[in-house]
Scaffold this motif. Sequence first.
Motif, PDB file in Angstrom:
ATOM      1  N   ILE A   1     -19.014   3.022  -5.517  1.00 25.51           N
ATOM      2  CA  ILE A   1     -19.414   2.489  -4.208  1.00 25.51           C
ATOM      3  C   ILE A   1     -18.182   2.150  -3.381  1.00 25.51           C
ATOM      4  CG2 ILE A   1     -20.593   0.567  -3.058  1.00 25.51           C
ATOM      5  CD1 ILE A   1     -22.452   0.442  -5.536  1.00 25.51           C
ATOM      6  N   ASP A   2     -17.182   1.530  -4.024  1.00 21.84           N
ATOM      7  CA  ASP A   2     -15.974   1.156  -3.295  1.00 21.84           C
ATOM      8  C   ASP A   2     -15.216   2.391  -2.803  1.00 21.84           C
ATOM      9  OD1 ASP A   2     -14.201  -0.756  -2.240  1.00 21.84           O
ATOM     10  OD2 ASP A   2     -12.888  -0.591  -3.983  1.00 21.84           O
ATOM     11  N   LYS A   3     -15.228   3.444  -3.590  1.00 24.99           N
ATOM     12  CA  LYS A   3     -14.553   4.684  -3.197  1.00 24.99           C
ATOM     13  C   LYS A   3     -15.152   5.262  -1.926  1.00 24.99           C
ATOM     14  CE  LYS A   3     -13.335   9.297  -4.941  1.00 24.99           C
ATOM     15  NZ  LYS A   3     -13.446  10.236  -6.094  1.00 24.99           N
ATOM     16  N   HIS A   4     -16.452   5.027  -1.730  1.00 22.17           N
ATOM     17  CA  HIS A   4     -17.156   5.572  -0.563  1.00 22.17           C
ATOM     18  C   HIS A   4     -17.470   4.475   0.460  1.00 22.17           C
ATOM     19  CE1 HIS A   4     -17.851   8.502  -3.809  1.00 22.17           C
ATOM     20  NE2 HIS A   4     -17.857   9.392  -2.846  1.00 22.17           N
ATOM     21  N   ASN A   5     -16.760   3.361   0.370  1.00 21.57           N
ATOM     22  CA  ASN A   5     -16.995   2.222   1.253  1.00 21.57           C
ATOM     23  C   ASN A   5     -16.574   2.563   2.684  1.00 21.57           C
ATOM     24  OD1 ASN A   5     -17.792  -0.361   1.925  1.00 21.57           O
ATOM     25  ND2 ASN A   5     -16.286  -1.399   0.624  1.00 21.57           N
ATOM     26  N   TYR A   6     -17.082   1.798   3.639  1.00 24.89           N
ATOM     27  CA  TYR A   6     -16.772   2.012   5.052  1.00 24.89           C
ATOM     28  C   TYR A   6     -17.059   0.722   5.803  1.00 24.89           C
ATOM     29  CZ  TYR A   6     -21.858   2.462   5.211  1.00 24.89           C
ATOM     30  OH  TYR A   6     -23.206   2.229   5.071  1.00 24.89           O
ATOM     31  N   ASP A   7     -16.602   0.623   7.022  1.00 27.32           N
ATOM     32  CA  ASP A   7     -16.868  -0.551   7.863  1.00 27.32           C
ATOM     33  C   ASP A   7     -18.213  -0.391   8.555  1.00 27.32           C
ATOM     34  OD1 ASP A   7     -14.500  -1.651   7.112  1.00 27.32           O
ATOM     35  OD2 ASP A   7     -13.526  -1.498   9.069  1.00 27.32           O
ATOM     36  N   VAL A   8     -19.099  -1.360   8.325  1.00 27.99           N
ATOM     37  CA  VAL A   8     -20.401  -1.325   8.992  1.00 27.99           C
ATOM     38  C   VAL A   8     -20.281  -1.853  10.421  1.00 27.99           C
ATOM     39  CG1 VAL A   8     -21.140  -3.587   8.114  1.00 27.99           C
ATOM     40  CG2 VAL A   8     -22.852  -1.882   8.725  1.00 27.99           C
ATOM     41  N   LEU A   9     -19.330  -2.755  10.636  1.00 30.04           N
ATOM     42  CA  LEU A   9     -18.909  -3.242  11.944  1.00 30.04           C
ATOM     43  C   LEU A   9     -17.383  -3.266  11.918  1.00 30.04           C
ATOM     44  CD1 LEU A   9     -21.396  -6.231  12.455  1.00 30.04           C
ATOM     45  CD2 LEU A   9     -21.481  -4.011  13.616  1.00 30.04           C
ATOM     46  N   PRO A  10     -16.715  -3.296  13.054  1.00 32.46           N
ATOM     47  CA  PRO A  10     -15.253  -3.296  13.049  1.00 32.46           C
ATOM     48  C   PRO A  10     -14.666  -4.395  12.172  1.00 32.46           C
ATOM     49  CG  PRO A  10     -16.066  -2.926  15.273  1.00 32.46           C
ATOM     50  CD  PRO A  10     -17.257  -3.257  14.429  1.00 32.46           C
ATOM     51  N   GLY A  11     -13.881  -4.001  11.169  1.00 34.20           N
ATOM     52  CA  GLY A  11     -13.272  -4.952  10.262  1.00 34.20           C
ATOM     53  C   GLY A  11     -14.214  -5.572   9.249  1.00 34.20           C
ATOM     54  N   LYS A  12     -15.452  -5.086   9.174  1.00 37.54           N
ATOM     55  CA  LYS A  12     -16.457  -5.634   8.260  1.00 37.54           C
ATOM     56  C   LYS A  12     -16.924  -4.532   7.303  1.00 37.54           C
ATOM     57  CE  LYS A  12     -16.668  -9.694  10.300  1.00 37.54           C
ATOM     58  NZ  LYS A  12     -16.222 -10.928   9.618  1.00 37.54           N
TER      59      LYS A  12
END
Length: 205
Positions: free
Chosen positions: A96-107
């Motif tokens: 999951i962390d490998k494919h993580n992304y920001d759902v909002l800027p900086g979040k």
Amino acid sequence: MKYFIADTHFFHKQLLGNNDFAPRPFPSVEVMDQTMIDNWNARIADKDEVYHLGDIAMAPGNQPGEAQVDQILNQLKGQLILIKGNHDSRALFKYIDKHNYDVLPGKPKFRFADVGVLMKFDHAQYYLTHYPMMMGIVHQIYNLHGHIHHNMVPIAEDINVGVDAPERDLLAHKLPFGTPLSEAEIEEIYQKKAALLKKLAAQQK
């Protein structure tokens, strides 16, 4: 806002129907999973933080792959803080962390805790863990936990936030299955659980 949940057990078909552990009255895993997704998203926005206290998914004898679980989690709104349960693997969290992304800027969409999280609100401390903690005599310290599906720890300060926890029955307004609990609902559960345990203790004297 902050919300709390545990023991979603996505994919866990052995829980369907009537059982003594965690009965779930759904005709199929697909209906159960979609119901939880829909009820979660009806309450949560992407600006909200949702603390998931373990046991995200399970399929005994045929564990769902990391990609399948990640696909489910990405259908859930909010910023998810995942606390490892006994049915969650470090391999899953790494995927999951490998494919993580920001759902909002900086979040980031996902954050992770291997054992638990300590947080404060309403002038009290909250230990967020998968397993319940036996804390003894405490003052304004609470343990939000999961793991136990069908009965309450007989301590008011130990509050089960699982999707099928009996503490949810103490709420004045029943929540749809799979809805994360708000801070206000945690406080309501605590007050009613404390009163219930006090009443039961008086009856036993």
